[in-house]
Design a protein around this motif. Sequence first.
Motif, PDB file in Angstrom:
ATOM      1  N   UNK A  97      97.468 -77.210  32.231  1.00  0.00           N
ATOM      2  CA  UNK A  97      96.833 -75.917  32.527  1.00  0.00           C
ATOM      3  C   UNK A  97      95.622 -76.142  33.432  1.00  0.00           C
ATOM      4  N   UNK A  98      94.852 -77.191  33.143  1.00  0.00           N
ATOM      5  CA  UNK A  98      93.682 -77.524  33.972  1.00  0.00           C
ATOM      6  C   UNK A  98      94.122 -77.728  35.430  1.00  0.00           C
ATOM      7  N   UNK A  99      95.205 -78.481  35.620  1.00  0.00           N
ATOM      8  CA  UNK A  99      95.653 -78.752  36.994  1.00  0.00           C
ATOM      9  C   UNK A  99      96.118 -77.481  37.690  1.00  0.00           C
ATOM     10  N   UNK A 100      96.747 -76.577  36.922  1.00  0.00           N
ATOM     11  CA  UNK A 100      97.190 -75.313  37.537  1.00  0.00           C
ATOM     12  C   UNK A 100      96.006 -74.457  37.965  1.00  0.00           C
ATOM     13  N   UNK A 101      94.931 -74.490  37.196  1.00  0.00           N
ATOM     14  CA  UNK A 101      93.733 -73.718  37.587  1.00  0.00           C
ATOM     15  C   UNK A 101      93.106 -74.360  38.820  1.00  0.00           C
ATOM     16  N   UNK A 102      93.040 -75.693  38.828  1.00  0.00           N
ATOM     17  CA  UNK A 102      92.400 -76.383  39.961  1.00  0.00           C
ATOM     18  C   UNK A 102      93.156 -76.180  41.273  1.00  0.00           C
ATOM     19  N   UNK A 103      94.461 -75.903  41.186  1.00  0.00           N
ATOM     20  CA  UNK A 103      95.218 -75.601  42.410  1.00  0.00           C
ATOM     21  C   UNK A 103      94.724 -74.308  43.059  1.00  0.00           C
ATOM     22  N   UNK A 104      94.214 -73.394  42.225  1.00  0.00           N
ATOM     23  CA  UNK A 104      93.711 -72.117  42.748  1.00  0.00           C
ATOM     24  C   UNK A 104      92.292 -72.252  43.293  1.00  0.00           C
ATOM     25  N   UNK A 105      91.566 -73.259  42.803  1.00  0.00           N
ATOM     26  CA  UNK A 105      90.140 -73.409  43.131  1.00  0.00           C
ATOM     27  C   UNK A 105      89.924 -74.787  43.755  1.00  0.00           C
ATOM     28  N   UNK A 106      90.199 -74.946  45.025  1.00  0.00           N
ATOM     29  CA  UNK A 106      90.229 -76.293  45.594  1.00  0.00           C
ATOM     30  C   UNK A 106      88.933 -77.078  45.486  1.00  0.00           C
ATOM     31  N   UNK A 138      74.519 -71.906  37.905  1.00  0.00           N
ATOM     32  CA  UNK A 138      75.664 -71.116  38.358  1.00  0.00           C
ATOM     33  C   UNK A 138      77.017 -71.801  38.145  1.00  0.00           C
ATOM     34  N   UNK A 139      77.349 -72.117  36.898  1.00  0.00           N
ATOM     35  CA  UNK A 139      78.623 -72.793  36.643  1.00  0.00           C
ATOM     36  C   UNK A 139      79.828 -71.878  36.884  1.00  0.00           C
ATOM     37  N   UNK A 140      80.954 -72.486  37.240  1.00  0.00           N
ATOM     38  CA  UNK A 140      82.225 -71.755  37.262  1.00  0.00           C
ATOM     39  C   UNK A 140      82.955 -72.116  35.973  1.00  0.00           C
ATOM     40  N   UNK A 141      83.276 -71.108  35.194  1.00  0.00           N
ATOM     41  CA  UNK A 141      83.976 -71.303  33.921  1.00  0.00           C
ATOM     42  C   UNK A 141      85.314 -70.577  34.010  1.00  0.00           C
ATOM     43  N   UNK A 142      86.380 -71.284  33.648  1.00  0.00           N
ATOM     44  CA  UNK A 142      87.733 -70.712  33.766  1.00  0.00           C
ATOM     45  C   UNK A 142      88.297 -70.556  32.364  1.00  0.00           C
ATOM     46  N   UNK A 143      88.652 -69.331  32.012  1.00  0.00           N
ATOM     47  CA  UNK A 143      89.017 -69.007  30.636  1.00  0.00           C
ATOM     48  C   UNK A 143      90.449 -68.465  30.577  1.00  0.00           C
ATOM     49  N   UNK A 144      91.294 -69.151  29.813  1.00  0.00           N
ATOM     50  CA  UNK A 144      92.711 -68.771  29.700  1.00  0.00           C
ATOM     51  C   UNK A 144      92.942 -68.176  28.308  1.00  0.00           C
ATOM     52  N   UNK A 175      87.714 -65.879  35.470  1.00  0.00           N
ATOM     53  CA  UNK A 175      86.732 -66.804  36.041  1.00  0.00           C
ATOM     54  C   UNK A 175      85.365 -66.147  36.009  1.00  0.00           C
ATOM     55  N   UNK A 176      84.382 -66.897  35.517  1.00  0.00           N
ATOM     56  CA  UNK A 176      82.995 -66.424  35.564  1.00  0.00           C
ATOM     57  C   UNK A 176      82.263 -67.377  36.496  1.00  0.00           C
ATOM     58  N   UNK A 177      81.551 -66.835  37.487  1.00  0.00           N
ATOM     59  CA  UNK A 177      80.890 -67.733  38.436  1.00  0.00           C
ATOM     60  C   UNK A 177      79.663 -67.063  39.054  1.00  0.00           C
ATOM     61  N   UNK A 178      79.070 -67.751  40.047  1.00  0.00           N
ATOM     62  CA  UNK A 178      77.837 -67.241  40.634  1.00  0.00           C
ATOM     63  C   UNK A 178      76.759 -67.194  39.559  1.00  0.00           C
ATOM     64  N   UNK A 179      75.902 -66.186  39.631  1.00  0.00           N
ATOM     65  CA  UNK A 179      74.795 -66.085  38.669  1.00  0.00           C
ATOM     66  C   UNK A 179      75.159 -65.329  37.395  1.00  0.00           C
ATOM     67  N   UNK A 180      76.465 -65.216  37.105  1.00  0.00           N
ATOM     68  CA  UNK A 180      76.879 -64.376  35.966  1.00  0.00           C
ATOM     69  C   UNK A 180      76.177 -64.760  34.656  1.00  0.00           C
ATOM     70  N   UNK A 181      76.057 -66.056  34.402  1.00  0.00           N
ATOM     71  CA  UNK A 181      75.473 -66.489  33.118  1.00  0.00           C
ATOM     72  C   UNK A 181      73.964 -66.200  33.046  1.00  0.00           C
ATOM     73  N   UNK A 182      73.316 -66.070  34.209  1.00  0.00           N
ATOM     74  CA  UNK A 182      71.879 -65.754  34.209  1.00  0.00           C
ATOM     75  C   UNK A 182      71.638 -64.285  33.906  1.00  0.00           C
ATOM     76  N   UNK A 183      72.517 -63.449  34.441  1.00  0.00           N
ATOM     77  CA  UNK A 183      72.243 -62.006  34.418  1.00  0.00           C
ATOM     78  C   UNK A 183      73.028 -61.240  33.359  1.00  0.00           C
ATOM     79  N   UNK A 184      74.068 -61.853  32.818  1.00  0.00           N
ATOM     80  CA  UNK A 184      74.951 -61.134  31.895  1.00  0.00           C
ATOM     81  C   UNK A 184      75.159 -61.933  30.606  1.00  0.00           C
TER      82      UNK A 184
END
Length: 212
Positions: A97-106, A138-144, A175-184
């Motif tokens: 599953x990790x590899x399938x997500x990484x294919x979308x996010x080079x 600003x982490x990118x978190x991918x949630x399945x 996917x949560x990314x950018x400043x999402x964790x700071x503001x939300x």
Amino acid sequence: MDLFSQQEGPIRSGFQKHILAGGELWVMPNFLSAEKAAAYYRQIKETINWRQEKIKMYGKTHPLPRLTAWHADAGYHYKYAGILCRPDPWTPALLEIKQQIELLLPRQKFNSVLLNLYRDGHDKMGWHADDEKELGVNPTIASVSLGAIRRFDLKHRKNKALKLQIALSPGSLLLMTGGLQHHWLHQVPAQKKVRAARINLTYRKIIGGSQP
Ligand SMILES: O=C(O)CCC(=O)C(=O)O
Ligand SMILES: [Mn+2]
């Protein structure tokens, strides 16, 4: 500039972009087919060594209202809510599953995944942000999501008018990314009428592996 600004076409168009007030939230409802999602759900539910962690609040110890597991590259520990997670090794399903997500996010490589098992609608996760310092700025978190459909709520930390509810269906990728964790903040509220279980996998990149 956003997460997919250099990527027009089918990958970008498979995602719904939800909010932009200081952060980005992207949802791909059909990341996994229904069959794949059902097969992963069964496999992961049965093969993972689910743990009942405890948290301390106001001097009292309470069981976490869900079961969890932490799988990561060797040496990548994670600490949240006073709980220290020592990594279990990757399983074939979690790695696939990790590899399938990484294919979308080079440009993104994950080194860990936090698993949550909500046994039924009584299990939940309270308001929080994934803002531990090991995740960096600003982490990118991918949630399945697998199994039962559950509600995922977001609210802006300051502007009470900004909030969002999303139904997370099996096979979806958020996917949560950018400043999402700071503001939300986000939560998975109890939904007592839900009888079935849900599994959530949140892939993360921990910066600087450590031995506690
Ligand atoms: O179950 C979910 O969808 C959310 C999980 C989450 O927020 C977390 O593990 O930090
Ligand atoms: Mn979270």
